[in-house]
Enzyme design. Structure first.
Site, PDB file in Angstrom:
ATOM      1  N   TYR A 105     -27.465 -12.147 -10.580  1.00 27.22           N
ATOM      2  CA  TYR A 105     -28.301 -12.644 -11.677  1.00 27.22           C
ATOM      3  C   TYR A 105     -29.067 -11.504 -12.366  1.00 27.22           C
ATOM      4  O   TYR A 105     -29.677 -10.663 -11.710  1.00 27.22           O
ATOM      5  CB  TYR A 105     -29.313 -13.674 -11.157  1.00 27.22           C
ATOM      6  CG  TYR A 105     -30.346 -14.070 -12.201  1.00 27.22           C
ATOM      7  CD1 TYR A 105     -29.988 -14.867 -13.287  1.00 27.22           C
ATOM      8  CD2 TYR A 105     -31.659 -13.600 -12.137  1.00 27.22           C
ATOM      9  CE1 TYR A 105     -30.906 -15.196 -14.264  1.00 27.22           C
ATOM     10  CE2 TYR A 105     -32.588 -13.932 -13.104  1.00 27.22           C
ATOM     11  CZ  TYR A 105     -32.204 -14.730 -14.167  1.00 27.22           C
ATOM     12  OH  TYR A 105     -33.115 -15.045 -15.142  1.00 27.22           O
TER      13      TYR A 105
ATOM     14  N   HIS B  47     -37.622 -11.988 -25.843  1.00 29.08           N
ATOM     15  CA  HIS B  47     -38.759 -12.528 -25.083  1.00 29.08           C
ATOM     16  C   HIS B  47     -40.117 -12.097 -25.653  1.00 29.08           C
ATOM     17  O   HIS B  47     -41.156 -12.497 -25.135  1.00 29.08           O
ATOM     18  CB  HIS B  47     -38.652 -12.110 -23.613  1.00 29.08           C
ATOM     19  CG  HIS B  47     -37.572 -12.846 -22.862  1.00 29.08           C
ATOM     20  ND1 HIS B  47     -36.270 -12.915 -23.289  1.00 29.08           N
ATOM     21  CD2 HIS B  47     -37.614 -13.562 -21.702  1.00 29.08           C
ATOM     22  CE1 HIS B  47     -35.548 -13.619 -22.426  1.00 29.08           C
ATOM     23  NE2 HIS B  47     -36.351 -14.029 -21.464  1.00 29.08           N
TER      24      HIS B  47
ATOM     25  N   ASN C 114     -40.086  -9.245 -15.607  1.00 25.04           N
ATOM     26  CA  ASN C 114     -40.309 -10.176 -14.501  1.00 25.04           C
ATOM     27  C   ASN C 114     -41.442  -9.650 -13.636  1.00 25.04           C
ATOM     28  O   ASN C 114     -41.371  -8.539 -13.120  1.00 25.04           O
ATOM     29  CB  ASN C 114     -39.039 -10.304 -13.653  1.00 25.04           C
ATOM     30  CG  ASN C 114     -38.447 -11.688 -13.709  1.00 25.04           C
ATOM     31  OD1 ASN C 114     -39.187 -12.672 -13.779  1.00 25.04           O
ATOM     32  ND2 ASN C 114     -37.137 -11.780 -13.685  1.00 25.04           N
TER      33      ASN C 114
ATOM     34  N   TYR D  48     -84.234 -26.757  -5.514  1.00 23.66           N
ATOM     35  CA  TYR D  48     -82.974 -26.210  -5.022  1.00 23.66           C
ATOM     36  C   TYR D  48     -82.580 -24.903  -5.697  1.00 23.66           C
ATOM     37  O   TYR D  48     -82.008 -24.011  -5.074  1.00 23.66           O
ATOM     38  CB  TYR D  48     -81.838 -27.211  -5.245  1.00 23.66           C
ATOM     39  CG  TYR D  48     -81.838 -28.413  -4.338  1.00 23.66           C
ATOM     40  CD1 TYR D  48     -82.831 -28.609  -3.377  1.00 23.66           C
ATOM     41  CD2 TYR D  48     -80.830 -29.370  -4.438  1.00 23.66           C
ATOM     42  CE1 TYR D  48     -82.827 -29.717  -2.558  1.00 23.66           C
ATOM     43  CE2 TYR D  48     -80.813 -30.482  -3.621  1.00 23.66           C
ATOM     44  CZ  TYR D  48     -81.818 -30.661  -2.681  1.00 23.66           C
ATOM     45  OH  TYR D  48     -81.793 -31.761  -1.875  1.00 23.66           O
TER      46      TYR D  48
ATOM     47  N   ARG E 241     -84.538 -22.411  -3.701  1.00 23.53           N
ATOM     48  CA  ARG E 241     -84.368 -22.497  -2.257  1.00 23.53           C
ATOM     49  C   ARG E 241     -82.917 -22.306  -1.812  1.00 23.53           C
ATOM     50  O   ARG E 241     -82.644 -21.786  -0.735  1.00 23.53           O
ATOM     51  CB  ARG E 241     -84.875 -23.865  -1.791  1.00 23.53           C
ATOM     52  CG  ARG E 241     -85.032 -23.980  -0.305  1.00 23.53           C
ATOM     53  CD  ARG E 241     -85.409 -25.344   0.206  1.00 23.53           C
ATOM     54  NE  ARG E 241     -85.760 -26.347  -0.752  1.00 23.53           N
ATOM     55  CZ  ARG E 241     -85.542 -27.652  -0.560  1.00 23.53           C
ATOM     56  NH1 ARG E 241     -84.942 -28.063   0.550  1.00 23.53           N
ATOM     57  NH2 ARG E 241     -85.919 -28.531  -1.459  1.00 23.53           N
TER      58      ARG E 241
ATOM     59  N   PHE F  37     -41.834 -13.859  -8.581  1.00 21.91           N
ATOM     60  CA  PHE F  37     -42.514 -13.720  -9.866  1.00 21.91           C
ATOM     61  C   PHE F  37     -43.484 -14.868 -10.143  1.00 21.91           C
ATOM     62  O   PHE F  37     -44.203 -14.850 -11.140  1.00 21.91           O
ATOM     63  CB  PHE F  37     -41.473 -13.711 -10.989  1.00 21.91           C
ATOM     64  CG  PHE F  37     -40.497 -14.853 -10.864  1.00 21.91           C
ATOM     65  CD1 PHE F  37     -40.878 -16.162 -11.105  1.00 21.91           C
ATOM     66  CD2 PHE F  37     -39.189 -14.611 -10.468  1.00 21.91           C
ATOM     67  CE1 PHE F  37     -39.994 -17.210 -10.965  1.00 21.91           C
ATOM     68  CE2 PHE F  37     -38.297 -15.658 -10.327  1.00 21.91           C
ATOM     69  CZ  PHE F  37     -38.702 -16.964 -10.573  1.00 21.91           C
TER      70      PHE F  37
ATOM     71  N   GLU G  93     -36.542 -23.371 -15.111  1.00 25.22           N
ATOM     72  CA  GLU G  93     -37.891 -23.045 -14.631  1.00 25.22           C
ATOM     73  C   GLU G  93     -38.728 -24.319 -14.758  1.00 25.22           C
ATOM     74  O   GLU G  93     -39.475 -24.521 -15.712  1.00 25.22           O
ATOM     75  CB  GLU G  93     -38.458 -21.889 -15.449  1.00 25.22           C
ATOM     76  CG  GLU G  93     -37.629 -20.619 -15.252  1.00 25.22           C
ATOM     77  CD  GLU G  93     -37.769 -19.614 -16.382  1.00 25.22           C
ATOM     78  OE1 GLU G  93     -38.687 -19.760 -17.203  1.00 25.22           O
ATOM     79  OE2 GLU G  93     -36.948 -18.688 -16.437  1.00 25.22           O
TER      80      GLU G  93
END
Length: 526
Positions: A58, A88, A200, A284, A287, A332, A417
């Site tokens: 791949y 991309h 990646n 609070y 404290r 990844f 994906e």
């Protein structure tokens, strides 16, 4: 302060957030060792052998994502790698900060230099040139879903390698092609798998996490110091910070915060003045500082530990284990950091939330000697009333940003994906919340200093007195109304420049003081 090395060896050394920041800021020099070079060359040779034999792997000789079953010819494997960077590069939105983009480069160099990615040595050396010469790619902030790597931002990060995209250099933005001509450089010709190895990975998420580690730690330190000053201003009790109490519920963060506040109040005349008062217990927000600040400390520590693992990991795909074994896996996937960053976002928001409550408390006028709205002549003057409106708005905005990005997933890549982390959004949101918290803490700094003033002529310990003097050297006591946004701007600058923290450290060194916390090493270093 932690001692960092002057040199770091990519692919071989142990990277931390502090070292990564040092490399980005030029205080640490980065090198690729001979040992790493040998592994890098061997990994590239393994990829070349796969291509020569025609074995189907791949991303080396197949398409990407849903095109994983599409075989690519030996002749087209190089074109494939150049095409992936172009196709991309789909990021949108404002560019990320230059330092975050530089951190991405640094983290990627370290991961690739481990020799399991098939990257060519000359490609890594060009990436190192970009870091060393501060020629940093322009990377859009939006477009990553945080799985299959931070594909879009990493593609923009590495477009310059092939002579495309834009870079930031000496305060100007250049087309890479133009700057390369100016520097007499040629674009890199990517070999098999290189484009995929570059894009990646989780470096967009991790680079944001590095900044979160630094900025959130500063907020945590400021919150303790400013909270202690507010405790003095409102005559709060020191008993809730006693060591004996926190040993019975021994969370590290709680014990560390309690120890810090005890140190900050050491030698205080103000505490002695009301030691026998009739008040049973404080609200609070005073404290419970060890419990609330401490919980955020524990969250910070969790993120630091996970980030350090990620910084020293191989996060691309496929991974070249050795000559015989190449694995297409899911290293990844950004989920480990995505969830931790969402947790850190909540931790930061809570620091701002309790800070706003202390500011409100200071305005009520219920502490002896401290006037309502922190001003003696009110009516004609509104005092510090409206400053709390700003902190309320910021605290509320932060709450709306606390929805965990990692709780969402939208399938991508035609279903290949089908579960993604959205960790890139987690990282961006975390920094956005922290920046709001810095503003809230700046306003509490001013408010606490104003309340502190009404305790005079009594003194606090040397640490808080010196902090108060620092504040007064920049922002005067307010006896009547003025344009408080000017004061706030100065306060924000003090917080972001960590002037208050530096003053405390300087005074501690001068007076030979320590925090007396068994967890200082864990919480004070990164």
């Amino acid at each position: 302060m932690q001692q960092l090395p002057k040199s770091f060896y990519y692919g071989e050394g142990h990277l931390t957030a502090g070292i990564a920041l040092g490399l980005a800021r030029g205080t640490i020099s980065g090198f690729i060792s001979q040992k790493a070079r040998k592994k890098i060359i061997q990994s590239a040779q393994t990829v070349a052998a796969i291509v020569a034999k025609g074995n189907i792997v791949y991303g080396i000789n197949t398409g990407f994502g849903p095109l994983c079953n599409t075989k690519i010819s030996k002749e087209d494997t190089k074109i494939l790698q150049t095409n992936i960077l172009q196709s991309h590069s789909v990021g949108v939105g404002k560019p990320i900060e230059k330092e975050v983009a530089k951190l991405m480069l640094i983290l990627k160099i370290h991961a690739l230099a481990k020799g399991h990615s098939g990257i060519a040595l000359n490609t890594l050396e060009r990436m190192l040139w970009h870091v060393e010469n501060d020629v940093i790619p322009v990377v859009p902030s939006q477009g990553s879903v945080g799985a299959s790597g931070d594909l879009a931002p990493l593609s923009h990060l590495f477009l310059p390698l092939i002579g495309m995209g834009k870079v930031d250099y000496e305060g100007q933005t250049y087309n890479t092609e133009k700057l390369y001509r100016k520097k007499q450089l040629q674009p890199i010709e990517l070999g098999p798998k290189e484009g995929l190895a570059l894009i990646n990975g989780t470096q967009f998420i991790a680079a944001h996490a590095v900044k979160v580690i630094e900025k959130l730690q500063h907020c945590l330190k400021h919150a303790d110091i400013i909270g202690a000053m507010m405790l003095e201003g409102l005559q709060g009790s020191i008993k809730p910070f006693f060591k004996e109490l926190h040993e019975l519920r021994p969370f590290k963060g709680n014990q560390h915060v309690a120890a810090r506040i005890r140190t900050l109040l050491q030698g205080s005349e103000i505490l002695e003045d009301h030691i026998d008062c009739e008040r049973v217990q404080d609200p609070y927000s005073l404290r419970c500082m060890p419990q609330v600040h401490g919980a955020s400390r524990n969250t910070w520590l969790h993120l630091k530990e996970l980030l350090e693992i990620e910084l020293n990991s191989v996060t691309d795909n496929p991974v070249i284990i050795n000559k015989e074994l190449t694995i297409s896996g899911g290293s990844f996937h950004g989920q480990p950091l995505a969830m931790a960053l969402d947790y850190a976002t909540l931790a930061a928001s809570e620091l701002g939330n309790i800070s706003d409550r202390r500011i409100y408390l200071a305005l009520e006028g219920n502490s002896p000697g401290v006037p309502k709205l922190l001003m003696e002549e009110t009516g004609i003057n509104s005092g510090y009333m409206i400053l709390q409106y700003t902190t309320a708005a910021l605290a509320s905005e932060n709450k709306s940003l606390c929805f965990p990005a990692s709780a969402d997933s939208i399938p991508t890549s035609l279903g290949q994906e089908d579960h993604v982390s959205m960790g890139s959004i987690s990282g961006r949101k975390a920094l956005q919340v922290i920046e709001n918290v810095e503003k809230i803490l700046a306003i509490e700094l001013l408010t606490a200093a104003q309340a502190f003033e009404f305790r005079k002529p009594l003194k606090s310990g040397v640490l808080l007195d010196d902090v108060h003097n620092l504040i007064r050297s920049k922002v005067s006591f307010a006896a009547k109304d003025r344009v408080f946004s000017d004061d706030i701007a100065i306060g924000i600058q003090m917080i972001r420049n960590i002037e208050v923290i530096q003053q405390v450290e300087k005074t501690m060194k001068k007076n030979n003081l320590t925090w007396n916390s068994p967890f200082s090493q864990e919480f004070e270093t990164y």
